[in-house]
Motif scaffolding. Structure first.
Motif, PDB file in Angstrom:
ATOM      1  N   LYS A  40       0.818  -1.217   0.000  1.00 37.60           N
ATOM      2  CA  LYS A  40       0.000   0.000   0.000  1.00 37.60           C
ATOM      3  C   LYS A  40       0.848   1.262   0.000  1.00 37.60           C
ATOM      4  O   LYS A  40       0.545   2.244  -0.674  1.00 37.60           O
ATOM      5  N   ARG A  41       1.910   1.248   0.751  1.00 33.07           N
ATOM      6  CA  ARG A  41       2.752   2.441   0.925  1.00 33.07           C
ATOM      7  C   ARG A  41       3.772   2.628  -0.204  1.00 33.07           C
ATOM      8  O   ARG A  41       4.559   3.574  -0.167  1.00 33.07           O
ATOM      9  N   LEU A  42       3.799   1.717  -1.166  1.00 31.71           N
ATOM     10  CA  LEU A  42       4.791   1.732  -2.250  1.00 31.71           C
ATOM     11  C   LEU A  42       6.204   1.500  -1.735  1.00 31.71           C
ATOM     12  O   LEU A  42       7.180   1.843  -2.392  1.00 31.71           O
ATOM     13  N   GLU A  43       6.308   0.897  -0.544  1.00 37.49           N
ATOM     14  CA  GLU A  43       7.624   0.518  -0.041  1.00 37.49           C
ATOM     15  C   GLU A  43       8.194  -0.602  -0.911  1.00 37.49           C
ATOM     16  O   GLU A  43       9.403  -0.710  -1.087  1.00 37.49           O
ATOM     17  N   VAL A  44       7.311  -1.432  -1.415  1.00 39.61           N
ATOM     18  CA  VAL A  44       7.662  -2.364  -2.481  1.00 39.61           C
ATOM     19  C   VAL A  44       6.767  -1.999  -3.662  1.00 39.61           C
ATOM     20  O   VAL A  44       5.572  -1.761  -3.493  1.00 39.61           O
ATOM     21  N   ARG A  45       7.345  -1.909  -4.870  1.00 40.86           N
ATOM     22  CA  ARG A  45       6.568  -1.448  -6.010  1.00 40.86           C
ATOM     23  C   ARG A  45       7.085  -2.144  -7.270  1.00 40.86           C
ATOM     24  O   ARG A  45       8.140  -2.778  -7.261  1.00 40.86           O
ATOM     25  N   GLY A  46       6.281  -2.015  -8.331  1.00 42.32           N
ATOM     26  CA  GLY A  46       6.581  -2.730  -9.564  1.00 42.32           C
ATOM     27  C   GLY A  46       5.802  -4.033  -9.565  1.00 42.32           C
ATOM     28  O   GLY A  46       5.814  -4.772  -8.574  1.00 42.32           O
ATOM     29  N   LEU A  89      -5.230  -8.879  -1.725  1.00 47.53           N
ATOM     30  CA  LEU A  89      -5.783  -8.366  -2.981  1.00 47.53           C
ATOM     31  C   LEU A  89      -6.235  -6.916  -2.832  1.00 47.53           C
ATOM     32  O   LEU A  89      -6.091  -6.118  -3.761  1.00 47.53           O
ATOM     33  N   SER A  90      -6.759  -6.565  -1.680  1.00 47.95           N
ATOM     34  CA  SER A  90      -7.295  -5.211  -1.460  1.00 47.95           C
ATOM     35  C   SER A  90      -6.206  -4.157  -1.381  1.00 47.95           C
ATOM     36  O   SER A  90      -6.489  -2.969  -1.521  1.00 47.95           O
ATOM     37  N   THR A  91      -4.955  -4.573  -1.174  1.00 46.39           N
ATOM     38  CA  THR A  91      -3.887  -3.587  -1.023  1.00 46.39           C
ATOM     39  C   THR A  91      -3.546  -2.905  -2.339  1.00 46.39           C
ATOM     40  O   THR A  91      -3.060  -1.777  -2.340  1.00 46.39           O
ATOM     41  N   ARG A  92      -3.775  -3.580  -3.473  1.00 42.67           N
ATOM     42  CA  ARG A  92      -3.543  -2.979  -4.791  1.00 42.67           C
ATOM     43  C   ARG A  92      -4.454  -3.697  -5.787  1.00 42.67           C
ATOM     44  O   ARG A  92      -4.012  -4.582  -6.518  1.00 42.67           O
ATOM     45  N   PRO A  93      -5.750  -3.321  -5.814  1.00 46.23           N
ATOM     46  CA  PRO A  93      -6.734  -4.066  -6.621  1.00 46.23           C
ATOM     47  C   PRO A  93      -6.408  -4.127  -8.106  1.00 46.23           C
ATOM     48  O   PRO A  93      -6.842  -5.047  -8.796  1.00 46.23           O
ATOM     49  N   GLY A  99      -2.731 -10.332  -7.958  1.00 49.61           N
ATOM     50  CA  GLY A  99      -3.869 -11.244  -8.018  1.00 49.61           C
ATOM     51  C   GLY A  99      -3.480 -12.632  -8.485  1.00 49.61           C
ATOM     52  O   GLY A  99      -3.926 -13.644  -7.937  1.00 49.61           O
ATOM     53  N   TRP A 100      -2.615 -12.672  -9.502  1.00 48.35           N
ATOM     54  CA  TRP A 100      -2.160 -13.960 -10.032  1.00 48.35           C
ATOM     55  C   TRP A 100      -1.392 -14.750  -8.980  1.00 48.35           C
ATOM     56  O   TRP A 100      -1.605 -15.955  -8.790  1.00 48.35           O
ATOM     57  N   ALA A 101      -0.502 -14.069  -8.253  1.00 50.07           N
ATOM     58  CA  ALA A 101       0.364 -14.755  -7.296  1.00 50.07           C
ATOM     59  C   ALA A 101      -0.416 -15.295  -6.091  1.00 50.07           C
ATOM     60  O   ALA A 101      -0.238 -16.452  -5.692  1.00 50.07           O
ATOM     61  N   VAL A 102      -1.272 -14.452  -5.501  1.00 45.63           N
ATOM     62  CA  VAL A 102      -2.002 -14.921  -4.316  1.00 45.63           C
ATOM     63  C   VAL A 102      -2.993 -16.018  -4.681  1.00 45.63           C
ATOM     64  O   VAL A 102      -3.223 -16.955  -3.899  1.00 45.63           O
ATOM     65  N   GLU A 103      -3.577 -15.934  -5.875  1.00 45.35           N
ATOM     66  CA  GLU A 103      -4.507 -16.981  -6.314  1.00 45.35           C
ATOM     67  C   GLU A 103      -3.755 -18.297  -6.535  1.00 45.35           C
ATOM     68  O   GLU A 103      -4.263 -19.377  -6.205  1.00 45.35           O
ATOM     69  N   LYS A 104      -2.553 -18.211  -7.056  1.00 47.63           N
ATOM     70  CA  LYS A 104      -1.734 -19.403  -7.300  1.00 47.63           C
ATOM     71  C   LYS A 104      -1.397 -20.100  -5.973  1.00 47.63           C
ATOM     72  O   LYS A 104      -1.493 -21.330  -5.854  1.00 47.63           O
ATOM     73  N   ILE A 105      -1.003 -19.303  -4.984  1.00 44.06           N
ATOM     74  CA  ILE A 105      -0.683 -19.862  -3.672  1.00 44.06           C
ATOM     75  C   ILE A 105      -1.934 -20.462  -3.027  1.00 44.06           C
ATOM     76  O   ILE A 105      -1.890 -21.580  -2.470  1.00 44.06           O
ATOM     77  N   TYR A 106      -3.047 -19.743  -3.109  1.00 45.49           N
ATOM     78  CA  TYR A 106      -4.286 -20.219  -2.490  1.00 45.49           C
ATOM     79  C   TYR A 106      -4.756 -21.537  -3.123  1.00 45.49           C
ATOM     80  O   TYR A 106      -5.093 -22.494  -2.411  1.00 45.49           O
ATOM     81  N   LYS A 107      -4.759 -21.602  -4.442  1.00 46.69           N
ATOM     82  CA  LYS A 107      -5.208 -22.818  -5.128  1.00 46.69           C
ATOM     83  C   LYS A 107      -4.295 -24.000  -4.822  1.00 46.69           C
ATOM     84  O   LYS A 107      -4.755 -25.147  -4.746  1.00 46.69           O
ATOM     85  N   HIS A 108      -3.017 -23.725  -4.637  1.00 43.55           N
ATOM     86  CA  HIS A 108      -2.087 -24.807  -4.292  1.00 43.55           C
ATOM     87  C   HIS A 108      -2.410 -25.359  -2.907  1.00 43.55           C
ATOM     88  O   HIS A 108      -2.366 -26.578  -2.697  1.00 43.55           O
TER      89      HIS A 108
END
Length: 265
Positions: A40-46, A89-93, A99-108
């Motif tokens: 959210k804070r852009l401490e990590v970005r890209g 997901l809500s931190t950067r909709p 979205g791709w990464a968290v969904e991949k982890i969740y489905k696994h």
């Protein structure tokens, strides 16, 4: 090469990009909430870096769930895990990689629970998957660099906009990956980095990152770009892309459009 993050098994260490270039400070994320805050804070970005950080955030979330709710049913754990996914997901909709990464982890996790794997085995496997996401991004970036650098002339003079380097990815960079490879190949004379208003990613991040790697760079103001193209004989403009459509249309940081028109002319 600048390192944006480091997975430590029970925590994630992030480079605080909001403090660059004046300070080099790392953030220790011991839970998924702090990872979300960093996004959210852009401490990590890209996009790639956000995706990998979120994947590690999911692993931290699973570790917390298992320690707090070990006696709960696996179905209940999945319900709680989905809440963590939705929080991240809500931190950067708008971030597709996130979205791709968290969904991949969740489905696994779902697949492993359905296969009746132990909670410890799931934790280990989720950590390995997050590390794979991280490593694959670096490998993809290196391949982009090899293919892109091959298109450049000898002693190339390149203009960039915004930051699509190691700081925006898990390492090496997309647009700056081409620059890095050209430098290694002995094909680069100079990089001209737009300052990139209003957050100055070019001035604060791109220029700093290239200087750190001893790659020749000249920082310019955004409204100098067309003049620099004309007077300094720019060969190529290399920028990142927030979106690339199937027909080849791209969307990127504000200011890219003007640079593209000048480059085409």
């Amino acid at each position: 090469m600048v390192k944006t993050m480091e997975w430590q098994g029970q925590s994630l260490l992030l480079l605080d990009q909001t403090k660059l270039p004046s300070e080099i400070i790392t953030i220790l994320c011991k839970d998924y909430r702090r990872v979300g805050e960093a996004i959210k804070r852009l401490e990590v970005r890209g996009a790639p870096a956000i995706g990998a950080a979120a994947a590690f955030g999911m692993v931290l979330g699973w570790q917390e769930l298992v320690s707090r709710y070990a006696d709960f049913s696996q179905e209940t754990l999945l319900i709680e895990f989905k809440k963590i996914k939705n929080f991240l997901l809500s931190t950067r909709p708008t971030a597709v990689n996130l979205g791709w990464a968290v969904e991949k982890i969740y489905k696994h996790a779902v697949a492993m629970i359905n296969a009746q794997q132990s909670l410890k085995a799931i934790e280990t496997s989720l950590g390995n998957l997050a590390c794979k996401i991280y490593q694959e991004d670096i490998e993809v970036n290196r391949r982009i660099g090899i293919y892109g650098a091959a298109l450049l002339p000898q002693q190339a003079r390149i203009l960039t906009h915004c930051n699509a380097g190691a700081l925006a990815t898990c390492g090496w960079g997309t647009a700056l990956g081409v620059v890095r490879q050209a430098f290694l190949d002995g094909r680069l004379e100079m990089v001209y980095a737009d300052e990139t208003r209003p957050l100055l990613q070019g001035a604060r991040l791109t220029a700093w990152e290239l200087i750190e790697d001893n790659i020749p760079v000249t920082l310019i103001t955004d409204n100098m770009a067309a003049w620099v193209m004309q007077t300094q004989h720019i060969d190529s403009v290399i920028v990142g892309a927030d979106r690339i459509a199937a027909n080849g249309d791209t969307a990127n940081k504000i200011g890219t459009y003007g640079v593209a028109l000048a480059a085409k002319y």
